[in-house]
Design an enzyme around this catalytic site. Structure first.
Site, PDB file in Angstrom:
ATOM      1  N   GLY A 282     -12.546  -3.153  -3.782  1.00  0.00           N
ATOM      2  CA  GLY A 282     -13.127  -3.472  -2.191  1.00  0.00           C
ATOM      3  C   GLY A 282     -11.525  -1.793  -1.993  1.00  0.00           C
ATOM      4  N   CYS A 283     -11.976  -2.021  -0.773  1.00  0.00           N
ATOM      5  CA  CYS A 283     -10.505  -0.946   0.188  1.00  0.00           C
ATOM      6  C   CYS A 283      -9.478  -1.073  -0.252  1.00  0.00           C
ATOM      7  CB  CYS A 283     -11.322  -1.228   1.545  1.00  0.00           C
ATOM      8  SG  CYS A 283     -10.087  -2.323   2.418  1.00  0.00           S
ATOM      9  N   THR A 284      -8.970  -2.485  -1.003  1.00  0.00           N
ATOM     10  CA  THR A 284      -7.523  -2.496  -1.476  1.00  0.00           C
ATOM     11  C   THR A 284      -7.251  -2.867  -2.752  1.00  0.00           C
ATOM     12  OG1 THR A 284      -7.672  -5.074  -0.861  1.00  0.00           O
ATOM     13  CG2 THR A 284      -6.828  -3.756   1.278  1.00  0.00           C
ATOM     14  N   GLY A 285      -8.549  -2.484  -3.321  1.00  0.00           N
ATOM     15  CA  GLY A 285      -8.796  -2.827  -5.300  1.00  0.00           C
ATOM     16  C   GLY A 285      -9.743  -3.406  -5.371  1.00  0.00           C
TER      17      GLY A 285
ATOM     18  N   ARG B 141       0.175  -0.857   0.108  1.00  0.00           N
ATOM     19  CA  ARG B 141      -0.324  -0.354  -0.332  1.00  0.00           C
ATOM     20  C   ARG B 141       1.137   1.425  -0.195  1.00  0.00           C
ATOM     21  NH1 ARG B 141      -5.276  -1.767   2.613  1.00  0.00           N
ATOM     22  NH2 ARG B 141      -5.562   0.595   2.700  1.00  0.00           N
TER      23      ARG B 141
END
Length: 390
Positions: free
Chosen positions: A357-360, A202
């Site tokens: 989503g929050c990570t991609g 990240r």
């Protein structure tokens, strides 16, 4: 023998001992050439950096349009002439490495930068920052990982940890590097310091220095190196770190490091130190060994495999199966591959939807079909077959 002569001999011995402690090799310091022409902060900026670098174990020569006290100087009349002289001196082995403000590297060669991360003060290598490893983004990032490993090892890190920045191409790069590792190439993957585990990093990991080598495409890397080197100065003066680094690529046998026209004396001094570290670490020898090891592990076949289509045929119409409730999330898919990944599942009679989503990017499927869907996506190389080793 007179007292004066004895004192001169003693002084010479002590100087040689000092050189030994600094250089690690009796009586020899890395010979680093620096071009001063073109600097936005003037040639005196380069002279100042060179003087400081000399005090810390380098042997610098500056190519400039004027001379300065205490610095070996080669006089030229223009920037074009400076680069011609630089190449001549490198080809003639008069110097071990060169630091310059730009260089037309061939395709296949790109530079590995070196920064100081603000969160922990830890050094990190950015692979890569200028040049073009490949015209294909994923292929370029795979090569960049190897370039970063070479540079880190030459700077004394025996088993550098490798992370992949979460940009387009990161997941496909992870899959390819995992395959390369399984086939025998030694890669020590890092793990994100965030709650998610795995080698895909990240933005926070950039600040924390979660890995020794951070892999990305060179355009992103160029942006990163500029920000990290000048975020305390407003951008006009690059003051932190070691610059854009050496050009690395198979068959490229010159040690040429890049700085910017905006690079200030502290960063230029860092670049000279970077060059000295690479000379002492025998970067060219390490590069040859790493390329050979990667090829023996099937690098060429992996890169060729990227060109073979793994996606559904464009001419084939795939209809969605009957809609079901989708609450199970599958992550680790490239945003550019989302549509094709969904169609692969439809083709196997699994209803799926794409999302973010929050990570991609994510794919949503019914809980009862999640395990089967993961296996299908793994088999078609849309996601990594297993979690990356840490």
């Amino acid at each position: 023998m007179s007292e004066k002569q004895v004192n001169q001999i003693i002084g010479k011995v002590f100087n040689q001992l000092a050189d030994t402690l600094i250089s690690g090799e009796y009586g020899q310091k890395p010979k680093v050439l620096v071009t001063a022409t073109g600097s936005e902060h003037g040639e005196d900026n380069i002279f100042s950096a060179s003087l400081n670098a000399n005090r810390n174990g380098a042997d610098t020569t500056v190519i400039a349009t004027k001379e300065a006290d205490g610095v070996k100087t080669v006089l030229v009349k223009s920037e074009d002439e400076a680069h011609k002289v630089m190449e001549e001196m490198l080809n003639n082995k008069e110097v071990d490495a060169a630091v310059t403000m730009h260089y037309p590297f061939p395709i296949g060669v790109s530079t590995v930068g070196r920064i100081i991360t603000p969160g922990t003060g830890k050094e990190m290598f950015i692979a890569t920052t200028t040049g073009t490893s490949s015209t294909d983004k994923v292929e370029g990032m795979i090569k960049n990982a190897i370039y970063g490993i070479i540079t880190a090892k030459a700077c004394g890190i025996k088993n550098p940890t490798v992370g992949i920045l979460n940009v387009d191409g990161a997941r496909q790069t992870e899959i390819a590097l995992n395959k390369l590792k399984k086939q025998g190439y030694d890669i020590n993957f890092a793990s994100s310091k965030r709650s998610e585990v795995g080698a895909v990093m990240r933005g926070n990991d950039l600040l924390m220095g979660s890995c020794d080598v951070m892999v990305m495409d060179s355009l992103t890397g160029n942006l990163m190196i500029k920000i990290f080197s000048s975020f305390t100065t407003g951008g006009s003066y690059e003051s932190l770190g070691y610059g854009y680094g050496p050009g690395i690529g198979e068959g490229f046998d010159k040690l040429i490091l890049i700085i910017s026209r905006a690079s200030g004396a502290p960063l230029v001094e860092g670049a000279i130190k970077f060059a000295s570290d690479l000379v002492r670490g025998n970067c060219m020898k390490i590069a040859k060994e790493e390329f050979e090891n990667a090829k023996n592990a099937g690098l060429t076949d992996i890169l060729n495999g990227l060109k073979a289509s793994k996606k559904t045929e464009e001419a084939e119409e795939v209809k969605a199966p009957e809609k079901t409730v989708v609450t199970s999330q599958i992550s680790g898919i490239e945003v550019m591959d989302l549509e094709d990944a969904v169609k692969i599942l439809w083709k196997n009679n699994i209803y799926a939807e794409s999302g973010m989503g929050c990570t991609g990017p994510i794919i949503l499927v019914n809980d009862a079909k999640a395990e089967e869907a993961i296996k299908i996506l793994e088999a078609n190389e849309f996601i990594a077959a297993e979690k990356t080793d840490c």
